[in-house]
Design an enzyme around this catalytic site. Structure first.
Site, short mmCIF file in Angstrom:
data_model
loop_
_atom_site.label_atom_id
_atom_site.label_comp_id
_atom_site.label_asym_id
_atom_site.label_seq_id
_atom_site.Cartn_x
_atom_site.Cartn_y
_atom_site.Cartn_z
N CYS A 40 13.39 25.35 -9.47
CA CYS A 40 14.23 26.28 -10.24
C CYS A 40 15.65 26.32 -9.68
CB CYS A 40 13.61 27.66 -10.27
SG CYS A 40 13.90 28.64 -8.77
N THR A 42 17.13 28.71 -8.19
CA THR A 42 17.19 29.29 -6.85
C THR A 42 16.92 28.22 -5.79
OG1 THR A 42 16.44 31.41 -7.72
CG2 THR A 42 16.28 31.09 -5.35
N HIS A 45 20.07 26.45 -5.30
CA HIS A 45 20.99 27.24 -4.47
C HIS A 45 20.66 27.03 -2.99
CE1 HIS A 45 23.34 29.44 -7.40
NE2 HIS A 45 22.27 29.91 -8.00
N HIS A 63 8.27 28.27 -5.42
CA HIS A 63 7.54 29.50 -5.75
C HIS A 63 7.00 29.51 -7.17
CE1 HIS A 63 11.83 30.14 -6.72
NE2 HIS A 63 11.36 30.78 -7.77
N GLU A 64 7.36 28.52 -8.00
CA GLU A 64 6.81 28.42 -9.36
C GLU A 64 5.58 27.50 -9.29
OE1 GLU A 64 11.19 28.47 -11.61
OE2 GLU A 64 9.77 26.84 -11.98
N CYS A 93 8.22 45.78 1.18
CA CYS A 93 7.92 46.50 2.42
C CYS A 93 7.00 47.69 2.19
CB CYS A 93 9.21 46.95 3.10
SG CYS A 93 10.04 48.37 2.30
N CYS A 96 10.56 51.46 1.46
CA CYS A 96 11.98 51.73 1.19
C CYS A 96 12.10 52.63 -0.04
CB CYS A 96 12.73 50.42 0.99
SG CYS A 96 12.33 49.60 -0.57
N CYS A 99 10.68 50.96 -3.22
CA CYS A 99 9.22 50.90 -3.20
C CYS A 99 8.61 52.27 -3.45
CB CYS A 99 8.73 50.33 -1.88
SG CYS A 99 9.00 48.55 -1.66
N CYS A 107 12.55 45.80 -3.95
CA CYS A 107 12.48 46.34 -2.59
C CYS A 107 13.76 46.02 -1.81
CB CYS A 107 11.26 45.72 -1.90
SG CYS A 107 11.18 45.96 -0.12
#
Length: 343
Positions: A40, A42, A45, A63-64, A93, A96, A99, A107
């Site tokens: 992707c 990202t 990048h 991650h895909e 987390c 926060c 979350c 998050c």
């Protein structure tokens, strides 16, 4: 499992193929035999060095994905070895303000798995069990690797509040922009995609979307002509370009909605006077929530999306570097999948 490989980002636009070192699943973790992983924007990048402060070089990206469960670290309800799954790659987390407010996908300390920690471009991948989603038996694992970007589009369209009969403009017709257009179309919206790559424009047209090249067509005039000078109901900025940021306020109707999907690495110029003058609604849309993954899985399983044609090619793990370069050069390419192991 020594024959399994992994692709490591070593910095300086360098991908190295090495041995996969399986991580035994711990408490509430699962180990997945990865079948396919998509590349992707990202990932590009990261490849270009824009996220070197986040990744821990050498880093396995990706991650895909789709795959089958190889092992469970502890008794986990609802999943078993051999199950076909995809991963929602977010590890919040839990404590926060975001979350605690129920918005764990944004998050403040979010661990995006595949960027902040090792990703799926390897034969065996260990992740928290809460990230798993079942894939239907009739959905191929190749199509299962498209669930994550479809979920992005489902999240974007949901936050944009797109409803039947609305006029929607998508600025940017890459994989996410195209999927935003297709998901909006599935809601009954009329969709116009603005994209500079002729191959992607033609593909969108073949999928039943109205797609234009903005260098050839006055997009603002087109929108006004087709809406009776009213403007678009929703505009999605998916190009990540300065031109897109400037255009995004010119197209919506009074009290229209703007959804910023693209990642802008540098602050962009946007006409806030227009936001004030037309009482426009401007919001960001980042990643996804669990319901978006379930919507994406149902949509993919329905057979209504042209998933085969969205995938330009399937490459072996060893060809990852070449695939990265192919994507960054543009041209006749939409989505490239990487085969990480035999499914």
């Amino acid at each position: 499992m020594s024959h399994l490989k992994a692709a490591f980002y070593d910095g300086n636009q360098t991908i190295r193929i090495g041995e996969c070192t399986p991580v035994p699943p711990g408490l509430s973790e699962v180990q997945i035999r990865v079948a396919y992983c998509g590349i992707c924007g990202t990932d590009l990048h990261v490849f270009h060095g824009a996220m070197d402060k986040r990744v821990h070089i050498p880093q396995v990206l990706g991650h895909e994905m789709s795959g089958t469960i190889a092992a469970l670290g502890s008794p986990i309800e609802g999943f078993a070895p051999g199950d076909r799954v995809t991963v929602r790659p977010l590890a919040p987390c839990g404590d926060c303000p975001a979350c605690r407010a129920g918005h764990s996908h944004i998050c403040h300390k979010l661990n995006f798995i595949g960027i902040d920690t090792p990703g799926a471009l390897q034969g065996l991948w260990t992740v928290p069990s809460h990230t798993l989603h079942h894939l239907p038996a009739h959905l191929s694992l190749a199509h299962g690797a498209l669930i994550e970007p479809i979920a992005v589009a489902c999240h974007d369209v949901r936050l944009g509040g797109v409803t039947e009969g609305e006029y929607v403009v998508v600025l940017g017709g890459g994989p996410i922009g195209l999927l935003v257009g297709l998901v909006a179309k599935s809601k009954g919206a009329r969709v116009v995609i603005s994209e500079v790559n002729p191959f992607r424009v033609q593909l969108a047209r073949e999928f039943g979307l109205d797609a234009i090249i903005p260098l050839d067509v006055d997009l603002e005039q087109k929108v006004m002509d087709e809406t009776g000078a009213t403007g678009a109901d929703v505009v999605f900025e998916v190009s990540g370009s300065a031109t897109g940021a400037e255009m995004v306020t010119k197209l919506p109707r009074a009290r229209g909605r703007i959804v910023v999907v693209a990642i802008f690495s540098q602050p962009a110029k946007i006409d806030l006077f227009r936001v004030f003058w037309r009482e426009l609604q401007l919001r960001g849309a980042r990643v996804y929530e669990p319901e978006d993954f379930e919507t994406a899985i149902a949509l993919a399983a329905s057979g209504t999306l042209p998933l085969d044609r969205i995938v330009t090619s399937v490459q072996p793990l060893e060809a990852l570097s070449d695939a990265m370069h192919q994507l960054e050069q543009g041209g006749p390419v939409m989505k490239i999948l990487v085969r990480c192991s035999e499914d």
